[in-house]
Design a protein around this motif. Structure first.
Motif: not given
Length: 825
Positions: A566-575
């Motif tokens: 997953d390269a989406d920063v938003g997804h990483l920030a949510d996780a």
């Protein structure tokens, strides 16, 4: 004809059901078989059935219900079986395909079962087998439905074509079918005076069983003959009432009735919905009935008894054969005499328990008013309508607010039945029952809150059980915000046990035989099937809360795989926040969370690298969403920064990211403002630098909309921005100067944003800010404590003598004795 039935069921003594069955006569006072048509969950029907059985003394009792339940009938005599209960049938291969047959203490079916067991008389269920009815039933999208058998039996409840009770009530001149039913059935006492005040058939000095009171031959059976005659007329007028499946069910019941008569002769009593009586008495052939059953689909089923609740018997719950007032009907069935007086006493006790003043005089006046209203309305006994009106006027002083409590707690009721351990159950249900007893967590129908201290072994075990059940979709408890502590060792739950949860447990039984093994297996399956990174991180957190160590390796592998792709920063920030909470919970619950450390470090590193570019070129909605993610990541970094953070220098790298966000003009204003504020609150940004950044953001060359967004990010919400402006008048002066300099034609564009920002402040904060602005700016080089009078409750300056006096108290509260030098001072 029907009007006579409506006005007085007892007046039609000696009436016969229209027609005869193919195998002999139908219900009548002279001989069997006796077809006792009832309304499900009616206390009057229950009393009438009991009186009829005592008079007829049949050799066998047939009851509308699934024949697979015959083996479970003896459990009804177990002293640990306490209604309301229900027969639960579910498909073995698809537990979600399930149905219930509820019974309360005042249900005619339950009364018939108990009477037969007490007299060693065989009891058989004769409705369409659950194997067929479940195969014909489509599972509801939100879970199992209530028993289709009852939903179809009660024509007045579900069919859009004919409501037989309403038709009879209107024929009798009533505009309310419930009131008519109460008058002619519920308030009629077999063997009494017909008013409900006399003795009932089960009073202590009732005539011996098998004997009839002299001069009243067959009186206990007469109401059923009259009701059957009325239903025959209705079915002739309306046909099957719009429920085609009834023909199949009635064909099966006729076959079972023939078989029972062949075995026991005519001494057969049938307890079924009144709507079915004419069909059971109809002239049909065995071949014709079998033809209707040919080719029916079939599934393998399991049946058991489960606890039920009065609330689930109510029509408002969606139950097809539901009644408006289960608690009231239960009271009528239990109160052998003076039902109104006893009811008013219950109401008074409830209201007193809630802190309302209700005296004995209130009870007396309420009873008198209810009886007077009944007389004025021409009713034989005060019903629920009269008692409710009297309670509202006398005990509730005309208010519907306390009356709603009476309806919820008493009229509907909160009773939850009990089932003995000997009842069949899936292994998972048995393990859950053992855990509930060990942890002293009794299932209750009423909603209650449970506060847990995770430092205590029992509370920690309760928390694990509730979290495991949530993972299995058995929603017995829902987490709520704690009331008294913000520490991670506290948990609060809202518990409420619903009968449908037994079906959820049966569904979850495919994952394992114990709660632990089932939750572990399901967590591993969900980890493999999950596609979103946030799903896997939430699952990891859940596994730690539920203490599932065997599931963590599978979840961690899935988490590492999803995070790498997953390269989406938003997804990483949510996780990341979920992982940070998991690491912290590991400390509280003594759980090994070492596997999470590496994953959390990798996520944090990738966020630090990818966040600054992701914050540019955003529209207002995207900027607002990313601002929330920046705050969440900041909080997660704070949880990870405990002296053993995953990876060296995590805090410093994150501070560098915030500095980049705060200083780049290409970053959205709301994000720049929030980054500046976070650094200032952490002491990572000097106040002079914060003032400089604000001055740049509010300079004349900045578009007013961007400047307003910066202000919202810096002082918006409930994060203490108002107090910051109060204590730092330089910042307040910058905001004031910018605001007064916004051109009039642009002011209306930024006004909604500013109002949203400052409206979140407490009233006292807004008032103090207004006073400071009205007073004007502080002279250059002066401090408030030595140059400007105090405003809004603030002292003129630091009083060192009073401040020093506080230190001993603080040392005492913290449990740390002052150092010798401090003590000397």
């Amino acid at each position: 004809m029907t009007r006579g039935v409506g006005m007085s069921g007892a007046a039609v003594t000696g009436a016969r059901v229209a027609g005869r069955t193919a195998t002999g006569p139908v219900a009548g006072p002279a001989g069997g078989p006796w077809l006792l048509g009832v309304r499900h969950h009616g206390p009057g029907s229950a009393r009438a059935v009991l009186a009829a059985l005592r008079e007829a003394r049949p050799a066998v009792v047939l009851i509308e219900g699934p024949p697979e339940g015959d083996a479970l009938v003896p459990l009804a005599a177990d002293p640990r079986m306490r209604p309301p209960v229900a027969l639960l049938a579910h498909a073995v291969d698809d537990p979600g395909r399930a149905s219930f047959w509820p019974m309360a203490a005042f249900s005619p079916e339950w009364v018939a079962i108990r009477w037969a067991l007490d007299h060693d008389i065989p009891v058989r269920f004769i409705d369409l087998p659950a194997a067929h009815s479940l195969a014909l039933k489509e599972p509801a999208p939100d879970g199992p439905g209530e028993g289709p058998e009852h939903a179809q039996e009660e024509r007045e409840e579900v069919t859009p074509v004919v409501d037989p009770i309403r038709v009879l009530a209107e024929t009798a001149g009533y505009d309310d079918p419930e009131r008519w039913w109460e008058d002619v059935v519920e308030h009629r006492s077999p063997g009494g005076d017909g008013t409900g005040h006399g003795r009932t058939a089960d009073d202590g000095d009732a005539p011996p069983e098998g004997a009839r009171p002299e001069g009243t031959p067959g009186d206990a059976l007469a109401p059923f003959a009259a009701l059957a005659e009325a239903m025959s007329a209705l079915r002739e007028a309306y046909g099957d009432g719009g429920q085609p499946r009834d023909a199949v069910r009635e064909a099966y019941m006729r076959i079972q009735l023939r078989a029972a008569r062949k075995e026991f002769g005519d001494d057969v009593a049938v307890v079924c919905g009144a709507w079915h009586v004419p069909a059971l008495a109809a002239r049909t052939t065995l071949a014709a009935d079998r033809a209707l059953l040919k080719g029916l689909p079939k599934v393998k089923t399991d049946l058991t008894w489960v606890p039920w609740t009065h609330r689930r018997l109510a029509r408002q719950s969606g139950y097809g054969a539901g009644i408006d007032s289960p608690g009231w009907y239960g009271h009528l069935f239990e109160a052998a005499d003076r039902p109104i007086e006893r009811w008013m006493t219950k109401v008074a006790g409830l209201l007193r328990g809630e802190g309302r003043f209700v005296s004995t005089a209130h009870v007396i006046e309420a009873v008198r008013l209810a009886e007077t209203l009944a007389a004025l309305r021409g009713r034989p006994l005060a019903g629920l309508g009269e008692t409710t009106d009297a309670v509202r006027a006398v005990m509730c002083e005309g208010s519907d607010v306390p009356l709603a409590l009476v309806r919820d707690r008493l009229t509907v009721g909160e009773s939850l039945g009990e089932v003995p351990d000997t009842a069949p159950a899936v292994p998972l249900q048995r393990d859950l029952t053992r855990s509930q007893r060990t942890l002293r967590l009794k299932p209750e129908a009423s909603e209650r809150e449970l506060d847990l201290d995770l430092r205590k072994e029992t509370d920690a075990a309760r928390s694990r059980l509730l979290h495991r059940l949530r993972l299995l979709d058995v929603g017995w408890g829902d987490p709520v915000a704690g009331r008294g502590s913000t520490g991670t060792f506290r948990e609060s739950w809202r518990l409420s046990w619903e009968p449908e949860l037994h079906v959820r447990v049966a569904e979850a039984g495919v994952w394992g035989t114990t709660v632990l093994t089932a939750a572990t297996a399901k967590a591993g399956s969900q980890a493999v099937a999950a596609t979103a990174l946030a799903e896997v991180t939430a699952l990891a957190e859940h596994c730690l809360l539920a203490e599932l160590p065997d599931a963590l390796p599978v979840v961690m592998k899935a988490l590492a795989d999803r995070a790498a792709l997953d390269a989406d920063v938003g997804h990483l920030a949510d996780a990341l926040p979920a992982l940070a909470r998991s690491l912290r919970y590991g400390d509280v619950r003594s759980t090994d969370t070492g596997a999470l450390t590496e994953v959390a470090a990798g996520l944090a590193e990738r966020i630090c690298v990818g966040l600054p570019p992701a914050c540019t070129g955003l529209d207002p909605d995207g900027a607002e969403a990313l601002r929330g993610q920046v705050e969440a990541v900041h909080g997660a970094i704070g949880l990870l920064d405990t002296g053993a953070e995953p990876g060296p220098g995590l805090r410093e790298r994150w501070d560098a990211v915030l500095h980049k966000l705060a200083s780049r003009d290409t970053v959205a204003g709301i994000i720049r403002g929030r980054a500046t504020r976070l650094l200032l609150d952490e002491g990572r940004l000097p106040e002079d630098e914060a003032a400089r950044l604000m001055g740049l953001a509010l300079s004349p060359g900045t578009p007013p909309a961007d400047a307003a967004a910066w202000i919202e990010g810096f002082v918006g919400g409930t994060s203490g921005g108002g107090m910051l402006l109060i204590h730092d008048e330089r910042l307040l002066g910058l905001v004031d100067a910018w605001l007064t300099g916004v051109p009039a034609d642009l002011f209306t564009d930024v006004l909604p944003l500013l109002r949203r920002t400052f409206s979140a402040y407490e009233p006292g904060v807004r008032r103090t800010l207004g006073e400071l602005v009205r007073r004007g700016p502080v002279p250059e080089g002066a401090r408030r404590d030595d140059a400007v009078p105090a405003t809004g409750g603030f002292g003129p300056g630091l009083d060192r003598a009073r401040a020093d006096a506080v230190e001993p108290v603080l040392h005492l509260l913290l449990g740390r004795p002052p150092e010798p030098a401090e003590a000397a001072v």
